[in-house]
Each structure stands twice: as structure tokens, then as C-alpha cells.
Scaffold this motif. Structure first.
Motif, PDB file in Angstrom:
ATOM      1  N   GLY A  18     -11.655  27.098  16.937  1.00 39.85           N
ATOM      2  CA  GLY A  18     -13.391  26.534  16.601  1.00 39.85           C
ATOM      3  C   GLY A  18     -14.510  27.093  17.080  1.00 39.85           C
ATOM      4  O   GLY A  18     -15.050  26.790  15.768  1.00 39.85           O
ATOM      5  N   LEU A  35     -16.476  19.497  18.890  1.00 37.45           N
ATOM      6  CA  LEU A  35     -15.380  17.703  19.609  1.00 37.45           C
ATOM      7  C   LEU A  35     -14.457  18.561  20.607  1.00 37.45           C
ATOM      8  O   LEU A  35     -13.707  19.121  19.731  1.00 37.45           O
ATOM      9  N   ASP A 110     -13.135  31.975  26.511  1.00 35.33           N
ATOM     10  CA  ASP A 110     -13.447  31.126  25.396  1.00 35.33           C
ATOM     11  C   ASP A 110     -15.057  30.521  25.363  1.00 35.33           C
ATOM     12  O   ASP A 110     -15.553  29.520  24.519  1.00 35.33           O
ATOM     13  N   GLY A 166      -3.129  20.729  20.608  1.00 30.78           N
ATOM     14  CA  GLY A 166      -2.826  19.272  20.496  1.00 30.78           C
ATOM     15  C   GLY A 166      -2.557  18.875  19.327  1.00 30.78           C
ATOM     16  O   GLY A 166      -2.136  17.958  19.143  1.00 30.78           O
ATOM     17  N   SER A 186       7.864  29.357  29.528  1.00 32.89           N
ATOM     18  CA  SER A 186       7.250  30.621  30.544  1.00 32.89           C
ATOM     19  C   SER A 186       6.544  30.100  31.465  1.00 32.89           C
ATOM     20  O   SER A 186       5.786  28.748  30.963  1.00 32.89           O
ATOM     21  N   ILE A 221      -0.313  41.626  32.925  1.00 28.96           N
ATOM     22  CA  ILE A 221      -1.552  41.680  31.668  1.00 28.96           C
ATOM     23  C   ILE A 221      -3.002  41.885  32.980  1.00 28.96           C
ATOM     24  O   ILE A 221      -2.814  40.905  33.710  1.00 28.96           O
ATOM     25  N   LEU A 295      -6.663  25.640  11.752  1.00 27.64           N
ATOM     26  CA  LEU A 295      -6.776  26.693  11.931  1.00 27.64           C
ATOM     27  C   LEU A 295      -5.863  27.011  13.356  1.00 27.64           C
ATOM     28  O   LEU A 295      -5.837  25.781  13.628  1.00 27.64           O
ATOM     29  N   PRO A 304       4.263  34.594  21.993  1.00 29.38           N
ATOM     30  CA  PRO A 304       3.425  35.175  22.389  1.00 29.38           C
ATOM     31  C   PRO A 304       3.835  36.123  22.744  1.00 29.38           C
ATOM     32  O   PRO A 304       3.331  37.293  23.410  1.00 29.38           O
TER      33      PRO A 304
HETATM   34  C1  FAD Z   1       3.428  31.640  26.988  1.00 32.03           C
HETATM   35  C2  FAD Z   1       2.018  31.830  26.126  1.00 32.03           C
HETATM   36  C3  FAD Z   1       1.073  33.381  25.739  1.00 32.03           C
HETATM   37  C4  FAD Z   1       0.577  33.780  25.111  1.00 32.03           C
HETATM   38  N1  FAD Z   1      -0.155  35.400  24.795  1.00 32.03           N
HETATM   39  C5  FAD Z   1      -1.395  35.075  24.457  1.00 32.03           C
HETATM   40  C6  FAD Z   1      -1.713  36.491  24.435  1.00 32.03           C
HETATM   41  O1  FAD Z   1      -1.266  37.605  25.268  1.00 32.03           O
HETATM   42  N2  FAD Z   1      -2.653  37.178  23.590  1.00 32.03           N
HETATM   43  C7  FAD Z   1      -3.050  36.051  22.356  1.00 32.03           C
HETATM   44  O2  FAD Z   1      -3.692  35.931  21.349  1.00 32.03           O
HETATM   45  N3  FAD Z   1      -2.433  34.598  22.912  1.00 32.03           N
HETATM   46  C8  FAD Z   1      -1.559  34.470  23.308  1.00 32.03           C
HETATM   47  N4  FAD Z   1      -0.602  33.288  23.219  1.00 32.03           N
HETATM   48  C9  FAD Z   1      -1.589  32.325  22.549  1.00 32.03           C
HETATM   49  C10 FAD Z   1      -2.826  31.703  22.696  1.00 32.03           C
HETATM   50  O3  FAD Z   1      -2.208  30.352  23.751  1.00 32.03           O
HETATM   51  C11 FAD Z   1      -3.304  30.934  21.444  1.00 32.03           C
HETATM   52  O4  FAD Z   1      -2.894  31.089  20.760  1.00 32.03           O
HETATM   53  C12 FAD Z   1      -4.479  30.635  20.692  1.00 32.03           C
HETATM   54  O5  FAD Z   1      -5.302  30.497  22.332  1.00 32.03           O
HETATM   55  C13 FAD Z   1      -4.597  29.598  20.169  1.00 32.03           C
HETATM   56  O6  FAD Z   1      -6.234  29.490  19.646  1.00 32.03           O
HETATM   57  P1  FAD Z   1      -6.898  27.686  18.822  1.00 32.03           P
HETATM   58  O7  FAD Z   1      -7.944  27.954  19.033  1.00 32.03           O
HETATM   59  O8  FAD Z   1      -5.768  27.906  18.168  1.00 32.03           O
HETATM   60  O9  FAD Z   1      -6.403  26.891  20.321  1.00 32.03           O
HETATM   61  P2  FAD Z   1      -6.563  26.495  21.644  1.00 32.03           P
HETATM   62  O10 FAD Z   1      -7.341  28.308  22.720  1.00 32.03           O
HETATM   63  O11 FAD Z   1      -5.166  25.951  22.067  1.00 32.03           O
HETATM   64  O12 FAD Z   1      -7.652  25.460  21.470  1.00 32.03           O
HETATM   65  C14 FAD Z   1      -7.967  24.676  21.262  1.00 32.03           C
HETATM   66  C15 FAD Z   1      -9.160  23.084  21.874  1.00 32.03           C
HETATM   67  O13 FAD Z   1      -8.570  21.343  21.571  1.00 32.03           O
HETATM   68  C16 FAD Z   1      -9.215  21.285  22.648  1.00 32.03           C
HETATM   69  N5  FAD Z   1      -8.310  19.830  22.380  1.00 32.03           N
HETATM   70  C17 FAD Z   1      -6.981  19.995  22.240  1.00 32.03           C
HETATM   71  N6  FAD Z   1      -6.882  18.429  21.477  1.00 32.03           N
HETATM   72  C18 FAD Z   1      -8.009  17.980  21.198  1.00 32.03           C
HETATM   73  C19 FAD Z   1      -8.596  16.199  20.778  1.00 32.03           C
HETATM   74  N7  FAD Z   1      -7.730  15.554  20.941  1.00 32.03           N
HETATM   75  N8  FAD Z   1      -9.792  16.201  20.603  1.00 32.03           N
HETATM   76  C20 FAD Z   1     -10.960  17.947  21.138  1.00 32.03           C
HETATM   77  N9  FAD Z   1     -10.242  18.508  21.383  1.00 32.03           N
HETATM   78  C21 FAD Z   1      -9.074  18.888  21.549  1.00 32.03           C
HETATM   79  C22 FAD Z   1      -8.376  21.745  23.588  1.00 32.03           C
HETATM   80  O14 FAD Z   1      -8.628  21.169  24.842  1.00 32.03           O
HETATM   81  C23 FAD Z   1      -9.067  23.426  23.011  1.00 32.03           C
HETATM   82  O15 FAD Z   1      -9.872  23.919  24.305  1.00 32.03           O
HETATM   83  C24 FAD Z   1      -0.306  33.114  24.201  1.00 32.03           C
HETATM   84  C25 FAD Z   1       0.388  31.918  24.166  1.00 32.03           C
HETATM   85  C26 FAD Z   1       1.417  31.030  25.278  1.00 32.03           C
HETATM   86  C27 FAD Z   1       2.376  30.320  24.915  1.00 32.03           C
END
Ligand code: FAD
Length: 412
Positions: A18, A35, A110, A166, A186, A221, A295, A304
Motif C-alpha cells: 500500500g 485507508l 512499515d 485481510g 508458523s 533473523i 497487490l 515464507p
Molecule cells: C510466517 C511468515 C513469515 C514471513 N517472513 C517473511 C520474510 O522474512 N520476508 C518477507 O519479505 N516476507 C515474509 N513474509 C510475508 C510478508 O509478511 C508479507 O508478504 C508482506 O507483509 C505483504 O505485504 P502487504 O503490504 O501485501 O500486506 P501487509 O503487510 O499485511 O499489510 C496489509 C495492511 O492492510 C491492513 N488491512 C487489512 N484489512 C483491512 C481492512 N479491511 N481495511 C483497511 N486496512 C486493512 C492491515 O492492517 C495491514 O496493515 C512472511 C509471512 C509469514 C506468514
């Protein structure tokens, strides 16, 4: 409820995908509202970055802020199984781009990214949870609910769903489809690590395979400041079979991997309880629609093991924003050919690595003494996140090639 003034771009979720979408949209002069359901800083898992992500952050004008934050430097990955150990040095990669990355506490990372998007002019509203969308009209309508339960209607010319796990649009628009992976889970914890072992390299993520079960693995890590994230990944039923609460199950599993057990002997937990995340793999029937694109984790999430999540999240935004901009200028965009297919090139690369990791073929290659030096370099490139580099033969539908190589190495 009268709608808010229309924006060009509405972003659901303020995680890496985002923030990247918001910053890149602003850099193209679009009006942007983000948002976010929570109040930042907030915890997130996913703490080991890949060098490719730095290239992308630079495009969004966010890299300097990340570099100033003092995160733990990372120059590779160490893969361990029993007595076998192999270091993948990002500097050995075959393509252009940064040879290093960082290991980050995601609450801080973040927050930095979304603050950078805000600094570039994006409007960010926290504690606004998206509850409904209508993407059928000439513009998109999105309803958010604040912490007091008040609803607001937003109108946008384009919506990026960056809601991570989400998975707002996949759920609301029934785009979910089953993932290609079994249900894994995990257990994890942050610790003051107090690691004194001479063979521990703080500049690398350490991935250790369980001595008896090649589909159970651990991460260690290191962060800056003597702290670390530790975790274990296995099929859900395996983790559930251990007795006790989450902390007890994590401790029991850590005790089964000799290296983790030894290195973490003086570790102090930083949380009252270990945490658990289950069943995170996800896929969708389509990554785009008339006024929207999915996205990061709102689209696909694999596994992961190769720390690919944030890189894919940033890459998805980098591919989608220029297309949304063109569409808003009146051009026709072929989202499948220009967004989904290019994005899936890298996703499929990692998918092949994840599948062959759990099948054992990739571990055979990684630990083989007979692995050709060139293959090591090509693997270093992908492990550094350069999974869209079509000059690398181990990019794209990589699984078949990796399986064939493993078979050859086993026979020799
Ligand atoms: C066990 C585990 C280990 C991992 N280790 C790694 C790693 O070492 N390195 C790596 O790169 N990735 C790792 N990942 C993956 C990583 O966590 C995600 O791929 C990454 O956070 C994705 O980013 P994103 O911006 O798509 O989503 P997110 O970072 O999850 O952000 C989504 C945002 O949307 C918000 N949101 C959700 N629902 C709503 C709603 N209804 N309205 C408004 N806002 C909302 C949430 O609060 C959140 O802030 C790991 C995942 C897991 C499960």
C-alpha cells in the motif's frame, strides 16, 4: 452518508504494498487516499528483506529513509541441515542491482514506508476498516468504518487492494481460489538473542532444516541491537500435535534443532507469549478488474521460506501503478498481459523454489558438493529476489529445471 470528494487512487491497507502504491501514484501526480484498519506502528511478520526490494524502494523515493533507520545489514542466507551448511552470498548474483538488504522490525519498517508516502502527498487515514466495495459503476465506491463505528463512503477512480491477509477484494468479490500448498503454520517470537557462537553470521538469515523432517524448517533473523526473530514453519497438524501453549510448542521444536538449541541457549523472550499464524497461503482467480488491482498478499501468498513476500508486494505495486495511471489518462490497458503475467513470472519463480524445497530437490542442490559454480551464482540471484531476471535460466517456471538438476546430482 454523503461521499467524500473523489480521489484518483484509493489504497486499502498501509503495509509495504500500500505504501509503495501510494508513493508511486503521488510521484505520477495522482491524488491518493490510504485507508488502514489499524493504528501504526503495528506488528507484522515478515522481517527479512531481499536486495531486489531495495531497488524497488529506491524507485519510490523511500530507500534513504530505510537506510537511515539503522536496521540490521543483510548480505545473504545461510541454509543449514545437520552438519551441512551453505552460505548464499548475494554478492555472487549474476545480475545488476543491490547485493544487500536489511532485516527489519516490521512495525518500524512499515511505519517508515507509509510516512514516506505521506511525505510525498498521500492522505493516510488510520483506524478506517474497509467493510464494503462496489466496483461495478463508472468509479469505485468503498465504505470504511472508523473506531467509533461511523461509516464513510469514498469514491475513487481506481482502487489498489493492499490489505494483505485481510484480502478484502478477494473476499468481497469472491475471487479467492485454493492455494497450491498444504496448510502450513508458523510459531514465532522476538528475543534478546545473546548469541556468542563464532560461527553465527549476523549479516545473514539462518534457515535450518529439522534434522529428521525435511519439510520442517526454522528461521533465525538477527536484528540490530542484539535482538532476533525466531520461528518454525511446518504443516499445521504437525505444529498442533506438540503439547502445551504456543511458547511451549515453539520451545520444544527449537530444542529439536541442535544449532538453534545451542545458539539460543541464553536467549530471553521479548514477548510474554510466542505467536502463531496458520493457513496463510492464498491465491486468486484474477489479480485485476475494471477499477482495481490486487497487490501483495491481497493477491498471492506462497510461503515464507525464501523471504519473498515484501519483494513481491513492492513489485506488484511497481508494475500496477503506471498501468493505473495510463488507464486514468484514458488509455486501454491489458491488465492480464501487462500486470498479471509479468508479476507471475517472479511469483512462479518462487513457487518453483518453494515446491522443490519441500520436495527435497532444492535442498539436494543446495547441499551438493557437485553443484556447478554457475548454478550457485544463479541461485544467489533468485535468493536475492531477482526473480524477474529473464537472463537467469532458473527464473520463471523453475520447478522442472530444479528437479532435473537435483536428479542429475543425485545420480553422479
Ligand atoms: C510466517 C511468515 C513469515 C514471513 N517472513 C517473511 C520474510 O522474512 N520476508 C518477507 O519479505 N516476507 C515474509 N513474509 C510475508 C510478508 O509478511 C508479507 O508478504 C508482506 O507483509 C505483504 O505485504 P502487504 O503490504 O501485501 O500486506 P501487509 O503487510 O499485511 O499489510 C496489509 C495492511 O492492510 C491492513 N488491512 C487489512 N484489512 C483491512 C481492512 N479491511 N481495511 C483497511 N486496512 C486493512 C492491515 O492492517 C495491514 O496493515 C512472511 C509471512 C509469514 C506468514
Amino acid at each position: 452518508m454523503s461521499p467524500e470528494p473523489m480521489v484518483d487512487v484509493l489504497v486499502i491497507g498501509a503495509g509495504p504494498a500500500g505504501a509503495m502504491a501510494a508513493a508511486l501514484s503521488r510521484r505520477r501526480g495522482l491524488s491518493v487516499r490510504v485507508l488502514e484498519k489499524t493504528q501504526f506502528p503495528r506488528f507484522s511478520i515478515g522481517e527479512s528483506m531481499l536486495p531486489q526490494s531495495l531497488v524497488l524502494l529506491e524507485q519510490a523515493g523511500m530507500l534513504e529513509a530505510v537506510e537511515r533507520a539503522g536496521f540490521q545489514y543483510k548480505d545473504g542466507a545461510q541454509i543449514v541441515r545437520g552438519e551441512r551448511k551453505v552460505d548464499f552470498e548475494f554478492s555472487m548474483k549474476t545480475c545488476a542491482g543491490y547485493p544487500h538488504a536489511y532485516q527489519v522490525t516490521r512495525a518500524d519498517f512499515d511505519h517508515i514506508l507509509i510516512n514516506e508516502a505521506q511525505r510525498q502527498g498521500a492522505e493516510v487515514r488510520y483506524r478506517e476498516e474497509i467493510t464494503a466495495v462496489d466496483v461495478d459503476g463508472d468509479s469505485a465506491l468503498v465504505v470504511s468504518r472508523d473506531a467509533q463505528g461511523h461509516d464513510t463512503v469514498h469514491r475513487a477512480r481506481f482502487v489498489f487492494d493492499a490489505s494483505g491477509f485481510g484480502r478484502i477484494l478477494p473476499r468481497l468479490l469472491q475471487l479467492d481460489r485454493p492455494a497450491d500448498f498444504p496448510v502450513r503454520a508458523s510459531l514465532f517470537m522476538h528475543v534478546e538473542d545473546h548469541i556468542v557462537d563464532a560461527d553465527f553470521d549476523r549479516n545473514k538469515i539462518r534457515v535450518a532444516v529439522h534434522p529428521e523432517h525435511e519439510d520442517i524448517w526454522y528461521w533465525l533473523i538477527p536484528f540490530s541491537g542484539g535482538r532476533a526473530s525466531i520461528g518454525v514453519v511446518a504443516e499445521d497438524h504437525v505444529l498442533q500435535a506438540y503439547p502445551g501453549d504456543v511458547s511451549a510448542r515453539l520451545a520444544a521444536l527449537v530444542a529439536e534443532e541442535p544449532g538453534m538449541k545451542r545458539m539460543l541457549r541464553n536467549a530471553r523472550p521479548l514477548w510474554p507469549e510466542a505467536r502463531e499464524i496458520r493457513g496463510y497461503a492464498a491465491a486468486v482467480s484474477s489479480l485485476h478488474g475494471r477499477h482495481f488491482a490486487l497487490l501483495g498478499n491481497a493477491g498471492e501468498f506462497l510461503d515464507p521460506v525464501f523471504s519473498s513476500g515484501v519483494t513481491i508486494a513492492l513489485k506488484s505495486a511497481a508494475l500496477a501503478v503506471p498501468l493505473a495511471h495510463r488507464q486514468l489518462q484514458g488509455e486501454t490497458v491489458d491488465w492480464q498481459a501487462e500486470f498479471a503475467e509479468p508479476l507471475m513470472l517472479g511469483v512462479d519463480t518462487f513457487k518453483g523454489y518453494v515446491q522443490t524445497w519441500y520436495e527435497g530437490a532444492l535442498q539436494t542442490i543446495m547441499f551438493s558438493d557437485r553443484r556447478p559454480p554457475r548454478v550457485y551464482e544463479l541461485l544467489c540471484s533468485v535468493l536475492a529476489g531477482y526473480a524477474w531476471d529473464t537472463d537467469n535460466p532458473y527464473v520463471g517456471r523453475s520447478g522442472r529445471r530444479l528437479r532435473a538438476l537435483a536428479q542429475t546430482l543425485r545420480k553422479e
